[in-house]
Enzyme design. Sequence first.
Site, PDB file in Angstrom:
ATOM      1  N   MET A 159      83.617  28.742  32.787  1.00  0.00           N
ATOM      2  CA  MET A 159      82.603  27.672  32.705  1.00  0.00           C
ATOM      3  C   MET A 159      82.735  26.741  33.902  1.00  0.00           C
ATOM      4  SD  MET A 159      79.995  26.594  31.089  1.00  0.00           S
ATOM      5  CE  MET A 159      79.638  26.746  29.330  1.00  0.00           C
ATOM      6  N   ARG A 161      80.743  25.824  37.838  1.00  0.00           N
ATOM      7  CA  ARG A 161      79.390  25.382  38.195  1.00  0.00           C
ATOM      8  C   ARG A 161      78.335  26.413  37.814  1.00  0.00           C
ATOM      9  NH1 ARG A 161      82.481  23.711  43.313  1.00  0.00           N
ATOM     10  NH2 ARG A 161      82.841  25.942  43.261  1.00  0.00           N
ATOM     11  N   ILE A 162      78.582  27.693  38.144  1.00  0.00           N
ATOM     12  CA  ILE A 162      77.552  28.710  37.916  1.00  0.00           C
ATOM     13  C   ILE A 162      77.460  29.044  36.424  1.00  0.00           C
ATOM     14  CG2 ILE A 162      76.818  31.057  38.482  1.00  0.00           C
ATOM     15  CD1 ILE A 162      78.347  30.696  41.190  1.00  0.00           C
ATOM     16  N   ARG A 243      82.580  39.188  40.328  1.00  0.00           N
ATOM     17  CA  ARG A 243      83.234  40.193  41.158  1.00  0.00           C
ATOM     18  C   ARG A 243      83.381  41.478  40.326  1.00  0.00           C
ATOM     19  NH1 ARG A 243      81.922  37.468  44.716  1.00  0.00           N
ATOM     20  NH2 ARG A 243      83.156  36.468  46.355  1.00  0.00           N
ATOM     21  N   GLU A 272      82.175  48.189  46.175  1.00  0.00           N
ATOM     22  CA  GLU A 272      80.825  47.864  46.647  1.00  0.00           C
ATOM     23  C   GLU A 272      80.603  48.477  48.018  1.00  0.00           C
ATOM     24  OE1 GLU A 272      79.915  43.700  46.527  1.00  0.00           O
ATOM     25  OE2 GLU A 272      80.137  43.637  44.351  1.00  0.00           O
ATOM     26  N   HIS A 291      74.482  42.998  45.056  1.00  0.00           N
ATOM     27  CA  HIS A 291      75.197  41.745  45.335  1.00  0.00           C
ATOM     28  C   HIS A 291      74.282  40.756  46.075  1.00  0.00           C
ATOM     29  CE1 HIS A 291      79.527  40.052  45.738  1.00  0.00           C
ATOM     30  NE2 HIS A 291      78.644  39.069  45.634  1.00  0.00           N
TER      31      HIS A 291
HETATM   32  C1  GLV Z   1      79.258  35.843  46.757  1.00  0.00           C
HETATM   33  O1  GLV Z   1      79.630  36.656  45.976  1.00  0.00           O
HETATM   34  C2  GLV Z   1      79.967  34.643  47.016  1.00  0.00           C
HETATM   35  O2  GLV Z   1      81.148  34.529  46.614  1.00  0.00           O
HETATM   36  O3  GLV Z   1      79.387  33.749  47.640  1.00  0.00           O
END
Ligand code: GLV
Length: 326
Positions: A159, A161-162, A243, A272, A291
């Site tokens: 939990m 910012r994103i 990730r 990736e 990504h």
């Molecule tokens: C992308 O995955 C980042 O960490 O900015």
Amino acid sequence: MTEISSMRVFVTRRIPAAGLDRIVAACRAEIWDGPLPPPRDVLLEKVAGCHGIVTLLTETVDARLMDAAGPQLRVISNFAVGYNNIDIAEATRRGIRVGNTPDVLTEATADMAFALLISAARRIVEGQRYVLDGHWKTWEPLGHIGQDLSGKTIGIVGMGRIGFALARRCFGGWQMRVLYHDRQPCEQADRELAARQVDFETLLAESDFVSVHTDLNDATRGMFDATAFARMKSSAVFVNTARGSIHNQRDLHDALRDGRIFAAGLDVTDPEPPDADDPLLRLPNCIVAPHIASATVSSRSGMAEIAADNLLAGLRGDTLRCRVHD
Ligand code: GLV
């Protein structure tokens, strides 16, 4: 003020002009112009004698690279919010400052997580393939049935910012109950989103949607394995925009194939890009994006500006705008 115009910098990929132009104007910058990352041996050569390096998450920044650069290396400016590609302890030990690009990509990444969530739940990509393959013959009362979103439970792993920005969308727009798993309580989420901090097992068992927003570290690597997927609801949707190594890709494949969970939406994979013959790519209930969560005009420009600010501050020996701490 420290004179930086003669300092050498290597930039490992062309980044938006909002940052790159300032870097080029301020110091002796070399930019890798290829569409793919510089091969490792080339990278080690290119950084030799540099005072600063602008890196992407595709570059492994370890002791070997720092050695190859030399003792004058002052700053590593990562064009990403995540920095699992950098050995922070080693950089700290050598007094090399490390910067990242947080905040400017928060909303774009939360949008991407939500896009994957709703697309996987409502089988949108699978539906498009159905249309393009010429299978659409009529309106099907029993076809293409997905999962509802309104009033369901979102489980946020990490939990920050994103995670908060996604939870806010789910709570405010879809009246979802918010659970989260994190080492720290998030008072703002508790207060504004009526969120509840729970242990990992409870989150898995009670969530209709599970979205990953933690960083990659020894504790989170592989945390979504067969055991975790087995604990989730069979109607659950798994979303990962953080990730790829946080999920075990084979276990995820098996869980999706066997219907142990309903669907997944991934912006990140391990590796990736995934191998072309990775069976995950053939599953109808798995969406894979390359990504791209931060790939909006303002996010990428903002990242470039911060990366430039971090680099130039580091060259001057000043405090970075966004500094990564050990
Ligand atoms: C992308 O995955 C980042 O960490 O900015």
